[in-house]
Scaffold this active site. Structure first.
Site, short mmCIF file in Angstrom:
data_model
loop_
_atom_site.label_atom_id
_atom_site.label_comp_id
_atom_site.label_asym_id
_atom_site.label_seq_id
_atom_site.Cartn_x
_atom_site.Cartn_y
_atom_site.Cartn_z
N TYR A 203 7.68 16.34 -4.81
CA TYR A 203 8.77 16.01 -5.71
C TYR A 203 8.23 15.80 -7.12
O TYR A 203 7.04 15.60 -7.31
CB TYR A 203 9.62 14.84 -5.21
CG TYR A 203 8.88 13.62 -4.77
CD1 TYR A 203 8.44 12.68 -5.70
CD2 TYR A 203 8.64 13.38 -3.43
CE1 TYR A 203 7.78 11.55 -5.28
CE2 TYR A 203 7.98 12.23 -3.01
CZ TYR A 203 7.55 11.32 -3.95
OH TYR A 203 6.90 10.18 -3.54
N GLU B 243 1.20 2.46 -4.81
CA GLU B 243 2.25 1.76 -4.05
C GLU B 243 1.64 0.50 -3.48
O GLU B 243 0.65 0.57 -2.75
CB GLU B 243 2.71 2.60 -2.85
CG GLU B 243 3.65 3.72 -3.13
CD GLU B 243 5.08 3.28 -3.44
OE1 GLU B 243 5.40 2.08 -3.30
OE2 GLU B 243 5.86 4.16 -3.82
#
Length: 311
Positions: free
Chosen positions: A164, A178
């Site tokens: 993406y 993350e």
């Protein structure tokens, strides 16, 4: 080994993005902190720019205003003719591409760190976009060693269909970070500190590289994204089962064929039917309900990174 040493240009321009998702508080808070006083992120011969990517979403403490900024950096969006009829995040993506890009060009920033939180029990995770990015692989190896005995895992998001268009993809070397578990709109000191430490090591690596240190060949264990798994749904698209208690909070642990995966509201177990062992992550991530994703499966791999040194 020096024969196959890869040379890379000095990494002079580095950006640190926070607030790509406006309710992921560690990155928002760190970037605001470093905007006021950037002493901590300064390194010799490096220009480190802290930057709030989605200020409107940060103001509202929501993931995004019109559309997910971290999926907005497509060629279509970046070349769309301007105008106020475009979604806010698409206009913002164009602006970020002007400042830090253009994406894919020699003028683009060398490195972008994009700081994210997850509600999943993932711990510290670095996200790598390409198995051939030896600069990033060497950096991640350096961070993993510096963090030990604490773990820092690498998620390889190299998938032809599940790629993406992230904010960080504007840079020559995009690095996703993350850290979780942390609820949306919440700051947890342990998660905040872990993110801060990872960034310190990353910037130390860049400084050493720029000073001419050669990093020898190394191997890096990564978890390669395989597929997205959605919740079981009825004919109308409503969720009819939850992540099974045996799977909840078990990010990065092996999921074997026949293991419990979901539990229906009336208590029935749905088992994993895959052909082999996978390592699930982003399990029950709050932000992914709208993306129809209960978790992603990954495969464990070992990548070899060539030696690198400054050209």
């Amino acid at each position: 080994s020096t024969l196959c040493t890869v040379t890379a240009t000095q990494a002079r321009r580095v950006a640190i993005f926070g607030g790509t998702h406006g309710n992921e508080m560690s990155g928002v808070t760190l970037v605001n902190l470093w905007t006021k006083n950037g002493a901590e992120i300064q390194r010799k011969a490096v220009e480190a720019v802290p930057f709030i990517t989605n200020p409107k979403a940060v103001e509202k403490c929501t993931r995004y205003v019109d559309t997910d900024l971290n999926r907005a950096f497509t060629p279509e969006n970046l070349s769309a003719p301007g105008g106020n009829n475009l979604p806010y995040e698409v206009l913002r993506a164009q602006e970020i591409n002007r400042i830090f890009g253009p994406k894919g060009s020699p003028e683009a920033y060398d490195v972008i760190f994009d700081l994210h939180n997850t509600t999943s029990n993932m711990g510290c995770t670095l996200i790598l976009e390409s198995s051939k990015d030896y600069f990033n692989l060497q950096m991640m190896n350096y961070i993993k060693k510096a963090m030990a005995p604490a773990s820092c895992l690498v998620l390889l998001n190299e998938h032809p269909l599940l790629k993406y268009s992230t904010s960080r993809s504007v840079a020559k070397h995009p690095v996703g970070l993350e850290v979780g578990p942390q609820p949306q709109g919440v700051l947890r000191s342990n998660i905040f500190e872990a993110m801060r430490v990872i960034l310190k090591h990353a910037l130390d690596f860049i400084e050493l590289f720029n000073e001419g240190v050669e990093f020898p060949p190394c191997t890096v264990e990564v978890f390669r994204v395989l597929e997205r798994i959605d919740y079981p749904r009825d004919a109308n698209g409503n969720i009819i089962a939850m992540v099974h208690p045996n799977l909840q909070d078990c990010d990065w642990e092996p999921l074997n064929p026949g293991d419990p995966m979901f539990q229906t509201f009336d208590g029935k177990t749905i088992h994993y039917q895959g052909s082999g062992t996978v390592y699930p992550t982003f399990i029950n991530e709050a932000a992914y309900y709208e993306k129809q994703q209960a978790f992603i499966t990954t495969r464990r791999e070992t990548l070899v990174a060539s030696a690198i040194k400054k050209a």
